[in-house]
Design a protein around this motif. Structure first.
Motif, mmCIF file in Angstrom:
data_model
loop_
_atom_site.group_PDB
_atom_site.id
_atom_site.type_symbol
_atom_site.label_atom_id
_atom_site.label_comp_id
_atom_site.label_asym_id
_atom_site.label_seq_id
_atom_site.Cartn_x
_atom_site.Cartn_y
_atom_site.Cartn_z
ATOM 1 N N VAL A 157 47.806 44.608 31.901
ATOM 2 C CA VAL A 157 46.855 45.369 32.717
ATOM 3 C C VAL A 157 46.146 44.383 33.626
ATOM 4 O O VAL A 157 45.792 43.269 33.200
ATOM 5 C CB VAL A 157 45.830 46.118 31.845
ATOM 6 C CG1 VAL A 157 44.860 46.920 32.711
ATOM 7 C CG2 VAL A 157 46.526 47.028 30.861
ATOM 8 N N ALA A 158 45.895 44.771 34.867
ATOM 9 C CA ALA A 158 45.202 43.905 35.820
ATOM 10 C C ALA A 158 44.458 44.774 36.820
ATOM 11 O O ALA A 158 44.621 46.007 36.857
ATOM 12 C CB ALA A 158 46.172 42.962 36.531
ATOM 13 N N GLY A 159 43.630 44.126 37.632
ATOM 14 C CA GLY A 159 42.898 44.877 38.649
ATOM 15 C C GLY A 159 41.851 44.026 39.325
ATOM 16 O O GLY A 159 41.794 42.800 39.141
ATOM 17 N N ARG A 160 41.004 44.676 40.126
ATOM 18 C CA ARG A 160 39.954 44.014 40.879
ATOM 19 C C ARG A 160 38.665 44.835 40.771
ATOM 20 O O ARG A 160 38.706 46.032 40.446
ATOM 21 C CB ARG A 160 40.347 43.862 42.344
ATOM 22 C CG ARG A 160 41.646 43.089 42.564
ATOM 23 C CD ARG A 160 42.195 43.341 43.952
ATOM 24 N NE ARG A 160 42.533 44.752 44.152
ATOM 25 C CZ ARG A 160 42.948 45.263 45.301
ATOM 26 N NH1 ARG A 160 43.095 44.475 46.353
ATOM 27 N NH2 ARG A 160 43.237 46.546 45.404
ATOM 28 N N GLY B 81 37.519 37.508 38.516
ATOM 29 C CA GLY B 81 37.583 36.210 39.185
ATOM 30 C C GLY B 81 38.446 35.208 38.464
ATOM 31 O O GLY B 81 38.633 34.093 38.952
ATOM 32 N N THR B 82 38.992 35.577 37.304
ATOM 33 C CA THR B 82 39.830 34.661 36.534
ATOM 34 C C THR B 82 41.319 34.851 36.827
ATOM 35 O O THR B 82 42.140 34.089 36.307
ATOM 36 C CB THR B 82 39.586 34.850 35.029
ATOM 37 O OG1 THR B 82 39.824 36.223 34.676
ATOM 38 C CG2 THR B 82 38.149 34.499 34.661
ATOM 39 N N ALA B 83 41.681 35.849 37.609
ATOM 40 C CA ALA B 83 43.088 36.085 37.968
ATOM 41 C C ALA B 83 43.140 36.271 39.485
ATOM 42 O O ALA B 83 43.255 37.388 39.995
ATOM 43 C CB ALA B 83 43.651 37.295 37.239
ATOM 44 N N PRO C 164 40.110 37.705 44.873
ATOM 45 C CA PRO C 164 39.004 36.870 44.385
ATOM 46 C C PRO C 164 38.312 37.422 43.142
ATOM 47 O O PRO C 164 37.743 36.669 42.362
ATOM 48 C CB PRO C 164 38.046 36.824 45.583
ATOM 49 C CG PRO C 164 38.898 37.123 46.771
ATOM 50 C CD PRO C 164 39.947 38.064 46.297
ATOM 51 N N SER C 165 38.341 38.730 42.949
ATOM 52 C CA SER C 165 37.696 39.329 41.772
ATOM 53 C C SER C 165 38.730 39.861 40.781
ATOM 54 O O SER C 165 38.438 40.779 40.012
ATOM 55 C CB SER C 165 36.779 40.474 42.202
ATOM 56 O OG SER C 165 37.509 41.492 42.882
#
Length: 238
Positions: free
Chosen positions: A141-144, A176-178, A183-184
């Motif tokens: 899972v990922a996102g901003r 901000g770690t991925a 950037p977020s």
């Protein structure tokens, strides 16, 4: 020899003085007795201060309340509708075999209590769009996260909880770690292969005191190499 002075005059003087002293003593005794018995006597040069009067509230009676009068033409009044503030609910307690509320990928309208809302819907894509080496050997899972002005919001805690394939999931990340996603960006690794789940996983934004910044969003995962990455973005709404 000189003639002796008669002692009658001196005796009379001493008798008069003695009498005056006794009268004075009796007067003092009488004065003290009167003041002791009645401190408010007029002869007391230092009368005591009067006690304060106790203030008592009158008990209202129904008879003293004047009946309300009404005009023949009623005056319209505006009535405000009371809206109760929703109480944020924590993520469901993990019990293996008991699914989270069956919401699938449906997005529930965000209560005004939360500062962030999910942006769009969870989108299942292939992870190779961001990681060319990830084909069918990864699922995540990922996102901003964006602020009110649409700028990247960095340093916000992201909580992923639930169960997948009979295993408990309880993971934390920071925006901000991925940076691969922006950037977020944030990212979670769920499994080493695509797996099916229906509403058993939920994601939520938290502040530094672990208070919810967004509602919890439940989502589905798929046993499909073309849908092994679930993208979930958040946007600040207040």
């Amino acid at each position: 020899m000189s003639p002796e002075r008669p002692s009658g005059d001196s005796d009379l003087l001493w008798n008069v003085l003695t009498l005056l002293i006794w009268v004075g003593i009796l007067g003092v005794i009488l004065f003290v007795g009167v003041v002791y018995v009645n401190p408010n006597a007029p002869i007391n040069p230092f009368p005591p201060r009067p006690l304060p009067t106790l203030f008592t509230l009158a008990t209202p009676s129904m008879a003293s309340v004047a009946p309300a009068t009404f005009s023949e033409t009623p005056t319209p009044t505006l009535t405000a509708t009371e809206v109760s503030s929703p109480t944020p609910s924590p993520l469901p307690t993990l019990v293996e075999g008991t699914p989270l509320p069956e919401m699938g990928s449906t997005i529930t309208p965000t209560p005004y209590f939360y500062a962030f809302a999910v942006q769009g819907k969870p989108n299942a894509v292939t992870a190779s769009l961001y990681h060319p080496e990830r084909t069918c050997d990864w699922m995540g899972v990922a996102g901003r996260v964006f602020d009110l002005q649409g700028r990247p919001a960095v340093g916000i805690r992201v909580w992923l909880k639930g169960y997948l394939g009979g295993k408990a999931i309880n993971l934390f990340s920071l925006t901000g770690t991925a940076s691969l996603y922006g950037p977020s960006g944030y990212e979670f690794t769920l499994a080493d292969a695509p797996m099916v789940s229906r509403g058993s996983l939920a994601i939520q934004l938290l502040d530094q005191a672990d208070l919810p910044l967004s509602p919890q969003i439940t989502f589905d995962t798929y046993n499909d190499c073309e849908k092994n990455l679930i993208l979930i973005d958040f946007k600040q709404v207040r």
